[in-house]
Design a protein around this motif. Sequence first.
Motif, mmCIF file in Angstrom:
data_model
loop_
_atom_site.group_PDB
_atom_site.id
_atom_site.type_symbol
_atom_site.label_atom_id
_atom_site.label_comp_id
_atom_site.label_asym_id
_atom_site.label_seq_id
_atom_site.Cartn_x
_atom_site.Cartn_y
_atom_site.Cartn_z
ATOM 1 N N LEU A 183 0.828 -1.206 0.000
ATOM 2 C CA LEU A 183 0.000 0.000 0.000
ATOM 3 C C LEU A 183 0.860 1.252 0.000
ATOM 4 O O LEU A 183 1.827 1.353 0.777
ATOM 5 C CB LEU A 183 -0.912 0.029 1.230
ATOM 6 N N ASP A 184 0.505 2.179 -0.884
ATOM 7 C CA ASP A 184 1.145 3.500 -0.852
ATOM 8 C C ASP A 184 0.692 4.204 0.427
ATOM 9 O O ASP A 184 -0.494 4.229 0.755
ATOM 10 C CB ASP A 184 0.733 4.309 -2.087
ATOM 11 N N ILE A 185 1.657 4.760 1.137
ATOM 12 C CA ILE A 185 1.399 5.359 2.433
ATOM 13 C C ILE A 185 0.400 6.525 2.336
ATOM 14 O O ILE A 185 -0.319 6.810 3.291
ATOM 15 C CB ILE A 185 2.740 5.800 3.092
ATOM 16 N N ASN A 187 2.667 5.583 -13.842
ATOM 17 C CA ASN A 187 4.091 5.286 -13.691
ATOM 18 C C ASN A 187 4.864 6.557 -14.015
ATOM 19 O O ASN A 187 4.917 6.977 -15.172
ATOM 20 C CB ASN A 187 4.474 4.126 -14.641
ATOM 21 N N ASN A 188 5.414 7.188 -12.953
ATOM 22 C CA ASN A 188 6.140 8.446 -13.127
ATOM 23 C C ASN A 188 7.624 8.164 -13.346
ATOM 24 O O ASN A 188 8.202 7.344 -12.637
ATOM 25 C CB ASN A 188 5.962 9.324 -11.890
ATOM 26 N N ASN A 189 8.208 8.855 -14.293
ATOM 27 C CA ASN A 189 9.618 8.640 -14.618
ATOM 28 C C ASN A 189 10.367 9.958 -14.684
ATOM 29 O O ASN A 189 10.062 10.789 -15.540
ATOM 30 C CB ASN A 189 9.731 7.910 -15.970
ATOM 31 N N ALA A 242 8.568 14.508 -14.219
ATOM 32 C CA ALA A 242 7.297 13.778 -14.365
ATOM 33 C C ALA A 242 6.775 13.292 -13.021
ATOM 34 O O ALA A 242 6.005 12.334 -12.959
ATOM 35 C CB ALA A 242 7.480 12.619 -15.329
ATOM 36 N N TYR A 243 7.186 13.968 -11.961
ATOM 37 C CA TYR A 243 6.677 13.732 -10.595
ATOM 38 C C TYR A 243 7.176 12.463 -9.938
ATOM 39 O O TYR A 243 6.573 11.997 -8.989
ATOM 40 C CB TYR A 243 5.133 13.751 -10.558
ATOM 41 N N GLN A 244 8.280 11.869 -10.438
ATOM 42 C CA GLN A 244 8.832 10.719 -9.713
ATOM 43 C C GLN A 244 9.539 11.238 -8.460
ATOM 44 O O GLN A 244 10.352 12.175 -8.538
ATOM 45 C CB GLN A 244 9.824 9.931 -10.588
ATOM 46 N N SER A 245 9.225 10.666 -7.303
ATOM 47 C CA SER A 245 9.873 11.098 -6.064
ATOM 48 C C SER A 245 10.649 9.981 -5.385
ATOM 49 O O SER A 245 11.506 10.253 -4.549
ATOM 50 C CB SER A 245 8.839 11.673 -5.089
ATOM 51 N N VAL A 246 10.365 8.722 -5.734
ATOM 52 C CA VAL A 246 11.155 7.588 -5.234
ATOM 53 C C VAL A 246 11.796 6.928 -6.454
ATOM 54 O O VAL A 246 11.091 6.516 -7.391
ATOM 55 C CB VAL A 246 10.295 6.583 -4.455
ATOM 56 N N PHE A 247 13.113 6.812 -6.404
ATOM 57 C CA PHE A 247 13.833 6.421 -7.623
ATOM 58 C C PHE A 247 14.171 4.927 -7.648
ATOM 59 O O PHE A 247 15.277 4.523 -7.993
ATOM 60 C CB PHE A 247 15.040 7.352 -7.815
ATOM 61 N N SER A 258 11.863 2.168 -9.542
ATOM 62 C CA SER A 258 10.691 2.201 -10.412
ATOM 63 C C SER A 258 9.474 1.513 -9.782
ATOM 64 O O SER A 258 9.611 0.467 -9.142
ATOM 65 C CB SER A 258 11.037 1.529 -11.735
ATOM 66 N N HIS A 259 8.304 2.093 -10.003
ATOM 67 C CA HIS A 259 7.078 1.548 -9.424
ATOM 68 C C HIS A 259 5.882 1.958 -10.263
ATOM 69 O O HIS A 259 5.905 3.000 -10.923
ATOM 70 C CB HIS A 259 6.896 2.041 -7.986
ATOM 71 N N VAL A 260 4.853 1.126 -10.212
ATOM 72 C CA VAL A 260 3.592 1.454 -10.873
ATOM 73 C C VAL A 260 2.539 1.663 -9.790
ATOM 74 O O VAL A 260 2.383 0.821 -8.903
ATOM 75 C CB VAL A 260 3.148 0.321 -11.829
ATOM 76 N N HIS A 261 1.853 2.801 -9.863
ATOM 77 C CA HIS A 261 0.753 3.082 -8.936
ATOM 78 C C HIS A 261 -0.520 2.426 -9.468
ATOM 79 O O HIS A 261 -0.862 2.599 -10.650
ATOM 80 C CB HIS A 261 0.458 4.584 -8.871
ATOM 81 N N LEU A 262 -1.229 1.727 -8.613
ATOM 82 C CA LEU A 262 -2.578 1.244 -8.927
ATOM 83 C C LEU A 262 -3.525 2.065 -8.059
ATOM 84 O O LEU A 262 -3.469 1.974 -6.815
ATOM 85 C CB LEU A 262 -2.729 -0.245 -8.589
#
Length: 143
Positions: A29-31, A86-88, A92-97, A99-103
């Motif tokens: 789960l995303d916090i 998926n932010n890259n 493009a708003y990636q904050s944790v480097f 790689s991850h896909v948000h559902l």
Amino acid sequence: MTDCIFCKIINREIPSYKVYEDDEVYAFLDITQTTKGHTLVIPKQHVTDIFEYDDVLAAKLFSRIPKISRGLEKAFPDMKGLNLINNNKELAYQSVFHSHVHLIPRYSKDDDFSITFKNNGDNYTPETMSQIASTIKEVIDHE
Ligand code: AMP
Ligand code: ZN
């Protein structure tokens, strides 16, 4: 990778709310819980972003997403849709480097989440569209 928060989650060095795990993929789960059930799906292999995947790793990660999506759908019968994000790179708003896909489950139009695509199609002539497509295609064909 030693200094990566998601590698630490995979290695149980920091806690997470795990929803799925196998040899290659971990989901939790995303916090922020942008909506109820907001989940992150990550490869156990540390890759920074989409540009670092090879075909095999991409297949491993993305092949698990339908199963996890169906899990969300069954867990939350009031869910009416799902956004995959998926932010890259930072722009493009990636904050944790790692790689991850948000559902992101969707329940109503008033969810605390929105994604809208502005229609800029009128700014492009058919010739420009053809030029853009052939430029991209040429690069991909020579990969
Ligand atoms: P992004 O901005 O696309 O890189 O997404 C990174 C996501 O990771 C954000 O939505 C954060 O809420 C989430 N996140 C960061 N740290 C944690 C953590 N320890 N556990 C769960 N989610 C996290
Ligand atoms: Zn990592």
